[in-house]
Enzyme design. Sequence first.
Site, short mmCIF file in Angstrom:
data_model
loop_
_atom_site.label_atom_id
_atom_site.label_comp_id
_atom_site.label_asym_id
_atom_site.label_seq_id
_atom_site.Cartn_x
_atom_site.Cartn_y
_atom_site.Cartn_z
N HIS A 263 0.81 -1.32 0.04
CA HIS A 263 -0.04 0.01 -0.17
C HIS A 263 1.01 1.26 0.03
CE1 HIS A 263 -3.68 2.41 0.98
NE2 HIS A 263 -2.75 3.19 1.61
N GLU A 264 1.79 1.50 1.06
CA GLU A 264 2.63 2.63 1.13
C GLU A 264 3.38 2.77 0.01
OE1 GLU A 264 1.75 4.94 3.13
OE2 GLU A 264 0.56 3.67 4.39
N HIS A 267 1.84 4.23 -2.95
CA HIS A 267 2.00 5.99 -2.68
C HIS A 267 3.47 6.08 -2.96
CE1 HIS A 267 -1.84 6.50 -0.84
NE2 HIS A 267 -1.72 5.77 0.42
N GLU A 293 -4.93 7.48 -3.31
CA GLU A 293 -5.17 6.32 -2.72
C GLU A 293 -5.55 5.45 -3.97
OE1 GLU A 293 -4.87 6.51 0.26
OE2 GLU A 293 -5.74 4.40 0.73
ZN ZN Z 1 -3.16 5.26 1.83
#
Ligand code: ZN
Length: 498
Positions: A263-264, A267, A293
């Site tokens: 997830h990160e 980003h 997101e």
């Molecule tokens: Zn996030």
Amino acid sequence: MSQTYEKLQPYLDKSQALGAALALFSWDNETLAPKGALERTAKIMGTLSMELYNTIMNPEVRALLVELREADDLTAIEAKVVKDLWKQYEQMEKIPPEEYQEFSELSAQSGAIWAKAKQTNDYSVFAPTLAKVIEFNRKFAGYRAKEGQKLYDVLLDDFEEGFTMEKLDAFFGKLREEIVPLLKKITEKGQVVDKSFMRKEYPIAKQREFNQFLAEYIGFDFNIGVTGDAEHPFTNGLHNRDVRFTNHFHEDNLESAIFTTVHEGGHGIYEQGVSDEISETPLGGGASMGMHESQSRFYENIIGRSEAFWTPIYGKLVETFPEQLAEVDLDTFIKAINYAEASLIRTESDELTYCLHIMIRYEIEKRIMDGSVEVDELPQLWNQMYEEYLGVTPPTDAEGVLQDVHWSMGSFGYFPSYALGNAIASQLYNQMLKEMNVDELLLAGNLAQIKNWLKEHIHQYGQLKNTDEMLIATTGEPFNADYYVAYLKEKFTKVYGL
Ligand code: ZN
């Protein structure tokens, strides 16, 4: 470069430098800084923040912007910088400074009051503060509203330009119609997936080793990036050559750190992909919360929970934890990471039910902003909606209306971006599938082509284009939630054999 823009440049450079310094401080606060330093460092950060604000919000810059708004010799990047800065001026100038000051003082305390209420499970501790925060938000939105514009639409626009209640009602309406019945079907089927192996003991040093590999594997570039440990995972960066994300390792939880990494990492890959000419301008971050997101969720859910992704690397995970995973084959692992079940807490929810948590918050925020619900009624409304849409009732307010920090900060209109992110990811994925065989690439461990596609269509632009502009350029149409609904239905119908 236009001569007037040249005069603006030193102000922009200074704000970049101050912004980078603040990013570095906040990274340090969350990772390495000693606890005893926090108060004094907060004061330093306060001074830097004020300096940053004054660097841009001052009469000289304002005068330059007035001139630049009429200029016809600006590049696309310069014109967008001017447009965005002017928007900031317009918004700020509509709010009386003494009221803004009052609100800032309230915000400085409201987080701690909320935390205490949550800790002691006592909504009445937070309610009076929440009422004040809401009052300020409604008042400020009222000052900023264009003629006929609804208050909540003003706030929504802050987070995702052009995404009004009209659009979001249609979006969440679709989710309600399609996902609520799908979840009911899954619940009725009562298929239990044994996930207990995830909670065995997984030594943190070994987890670190695997997650380092995983971050690199998906395409996070450690030449221009770094990772660290923090209580709550987050990504930040100084610019596109220094992007950072944190993880939190739990010895009794294998999947938590893994899905934080993807997830990160998603980003982070976004931030690293912003082009050089944009990175050092005020347009250097991601386009919006929702678009950001979408990239993290794309890596976490669409790619990161797929069988094709894990096929080439599952062996490595087993090699890292041979005893813990001795009995767990790939198929069991995939079922475990795609398990869906209605639950109480948004941040712990799965891919399918996540959007329903957001839908509930959206409906409640709408009513808060149109004044049709009182602060005292929020816990009851919250619980009622959880029962209706997820079939679970929070036994305490700490696990209900008090669970999220957002309202204490006055961030109304923020929640929808989480669900929009998922939907944007699905729309992009649908287009990607037309242009390349994603599964084949994943099976071959070739994630570079996927990353390059995202960079070409999304990452490189930073904030130069907004969400709909990029979606139209990439997929040929503006935001369309149908792809997300179809993706969830197809995936979970298959996973659960419905
Ligand atoms: Zn996030």
